[in-house]
Design an enzyme around this catalytic site. Structure first.
Site, short mmCIF file in Angstrom:
data_model
loop_
_atom_site.label_atom_id
_atom_site.label_comp_id
_atom_site.label_asym_id
_atom_site.label_seq_id
_atom_site.Cartn_x
_atom_site.Cartn_y
_atom_site.Cartn_z
N ASP A 156 52.08 38.79 35.54
CA ASP A 156 51.45 38.07 34.44
C ASP A 156 50.07 38.63 34.10
OD1 ASP A 156 51.44 35.86 32.59
OD2 ASP A 156 50.05 34.80 33.91
N HIS A 176 46.06 42.57 31.72
CA HIS A 176 44.67 42.14 31.52
C HIS A 176 43.68 42.76 32.53
CE1 HIS A 176 46.73 39.55 28.90
NE2 HIS A 176 46.89 38.52 29.70
C1 BG6 Z 1 48.07 35.10 29.62
C2 BG6 Z 1 48.80 34.70 30.85
O1 BG6 Z 1 48.45 36.39 29.21
O2 BG6 Z 1 46.67 35.09 29.89
C3 BG6 Z 1 48.37 33.30 31.30
O3 BG6 Z 1 50.20 34.69 30.59
C4 BG6 Z 1 46.88 33.27 31.48
O4 BG6 Z 1 49.02 32.93 32.50
C5 BG6 Z 1 46.17 33.81 30.24
O5 BG6 Z 1 46.51 31.91 31.69
C6 BG6 Z 1 44.69 33.95 30.49
O6 BG6 Z 1 44.06 34.22 29.28
P1 BG6 Z 1 42.58 33.73 28.98
O7 BG6 Z 1 42.28 34.30 27.64
O8 BG6 Z 1 42.62 32.22 29.01
O9 BG6 Z 1 41.75 34.27 30.07
#
Ligand code: BG6
Length: 509
Positions: free
Chosen positions: A249, A254
């Site tokens: 995920d 990220h």
């Molecule tokens: C998403 C994930 O891509 O990013 C989620 O699938 C996660 O599980 C989210 O909560 C986090 O994004 P942000 O922008 O809230 O840090």
């Protein structure tokens, strides 16, 4: 507060945004709020329409009512009702089954009509906000119906949301399918972290300031910590998450987006491929984690009950015996001249005590301490740390040591702090504004190229394999509301270091 003047940009070129899966979460939480924000900033052209594709049998007015009530909590409280209504009036409802060729033939007719009636220039942004199982099919169907063809200066762009595959093999297969339907330069793979202002600022901070680059290397930096901590659990996403887990995920997408932005070499220009070439290079330079290193260089965790929250295994649509991880920590090394020997510790998890994302760059200690009489001993003088705060309270902080005013020589760590909101005010942003705008303008810099996606999966593939072969024996191994399993502390402590405590934890529910 010193508000800085903003540069005004031109509106995006005319076009139609076709949203597949417009009845889902993304449309209401991110896409429509982002379109509204773009419109408010004058960045959407008059000749812009939205086609919402959904399998539910409703009409445009019913969809407008739906999005009006569902998206409202995600738009600015002071939003202009007139402007919002104007956006809603640009919606065209399109009822169709993604798998039926007839859907795409009808869509071609609709797009021609929109072009005639609203001068959209034949430009189209196809946004895949569907479950990932449909991505390949939709792309192929669009191509078969001639909708991927760019003729007479028109553009046709395909935006693909995550998850992009569930391992290296499926990501490669998906890339192959998409590339059969569209050219690579028509494919815009989203990683919403790249849309965050603070992530984009990392490059500006590093490469527009002459004092940063000279110390941004192994000679001055001891190590780097990247933390993406979430206080929320899996909420309503148990079905997806239990099949994915924290590693899939968050890490290949990220976390690696953050890591590559902080470590890449300067590009020769901001041209889409120049920046992405550098990101691709640094990802390839990360030392592969060998199967025999997986258990010592990575840690997985799953939250149990705690702080008034249920255990992961008791969440909706989660297997009561699930061995899916909700926390992961890793140590990564990069084989380049700049980074040789500098460890990168990354961690992310759900149901941690606060919501924050930060990159903490810890510098080496001063080589010699001349302040023998200071009340702090050498080992107590904290090293300088530069913290890039991605969210919340976006900004950059630098800690250093200063003299406490007193006749007695005494040192104390102090902080210099830059906060975005103090300088630039709080702009309403979902993170998708820039991504949509850049996609309409045909600038792929903030989107993932096929090779970058595959490098991310290549790095985590051995971890997925070893974890699958050796299921965890002690899940759940951290309590909700804690900092993850003890093994995560051990991972960094073995190197004589510790995780940076959270300074500004912000709990969101
Ligand atoms: C998403 C994930 O891509 O990013 C989620 O699938 C996660 O599980 C989210 O909560 C986090 O994004 P942000 O922008 O809230 O840090």
């Amino acid at each position: 507060m010193t508000e800085q003047p903003r540069k005004t940009a031109a509106p995006a070129p005319p076009g139609v945004m076709v949203i597949f899966g417009a009845g889902g979460d993304l449309a209401k939480r991110k896409l429509f709020p982002a379109l509204y924000n773009l419109m408010k900033q004058g960045l959407l052209p008059q000749q812009f329409r939205v086609v919402v594709v959904d399998r539910r049998d409703r009409d445009a007015d019913a969809y407008r009512d739906f999005i009006d009530s569902e998206a409202r909590p995600f738009i600015d409280k002071d939003a202009s009702a007139t402007l919002w209504q104007e956006l809603l009036q640009r919606i065209h409802y399109f009822n169709g089954d993604f798998q039926q060729p007839d859907t795409y033939a009808r869509m071609a007719t609709l797009l021609d009509e929109l072009d005639k009636n609203y001068q959209t220039g034949g430009n189209c942004l196809f946004y895949l906000a569907t479950p990932p199982g449909f991505f390949g099919d939709i792309a192929l169907q669009l191509q078969a119906a001639g909708l991927a063809t760019q003729k007479d200066g028109q553009w046709r762009h395909l935006v693909v949301e995550k998850p992009f595959g569930r391992d290296l093999q499926s990501a490669r297969a998906l890339n192959k399918t998409l590339q059969q339907a569209f050219n690579e330069d028509q494919i815009y793979r989203i990683d919403h972290y790249l849309g965050k202002e603070t992530v984009q600022n990392i490059l500006m901070y590093r490469f527009a300031n002459s004092t940063v680059e000279p110390i941004w290397n192994r000679r001055y930096i001891d190590h780097v910590q990247i933390t993406v901590s979430e206080s929320i659990g899996v909420g309503t996403r148990g079905g997806y998450y239990d099949q994915a887990g924290a590693l899939r995920d968050m890490i290949p997408n990220h976390l690696l987006a953050l890591l590559s932005t902080v470590t890449m070499e300067p590009a020769n220009s901001v041209d889409g491929n120049a920046v992405r070439d550098e990101q691709a290079k640094i990802l390839k330079a990360i030392q592969p984690i060998l199967p025999e290193q997986v258990l010592t260089q990575t840690v997985r965790g799953q939250y149990g009950a705690g702080a008034g929250s249920a255990a992961y295994r008791d969440e909706d649509r989660v297997d009561p015996n699930s061995s899916t991880e909700t926390f992961v920590a890793m140590k990564l090394m990069i084989d380049t001249w700049r980074w040789a020997g500098v460890p990168f510790y990354v961690r992310t998890g759900k149901r941690m005590p606060g919501r924050y994302t930060e990159i903490a760059v810890q510098f080496k200690p001063a080589p010699n301490m001349m302040f023998h009489d200071s009340l702090l001993r050498r080992e107590q003088v904290p090293p300088n740390t530069l913290v890039l705060r991605i969210q919340p309270n976006e900004g950059i902080g630098m800690s250093f040591n200063a003299k406490v005013p007193s006749p007695i020589p005494q040192l104390s760590p102090v902080e210099m702090d830059f906060s975005y909101s103090n300088y630039f005010g709080d702009g309403p942003t979902t993170g998708y504004e820039t991504l949509l705008y850049e996609c309409m303008n045909g600038d792929p810099t903030l989107f993932k190229r096929a090779d970058v996606i595959e490098s991310g999966w290549s790095l985590v593939q051995p971890v997925l394999d070893v974890w699958q072969a050796l299921p965890p024996r002690e899940f759940p191994n951290y309590a909700s509301g804690s900092w993850g399993p003890q093994e995560a502390d051990d991972l960094i402590r073995r190197d004589g270091r510790s995780w940076r405590p959270c300074k500004n934890c912000h709990v969101d529910n």
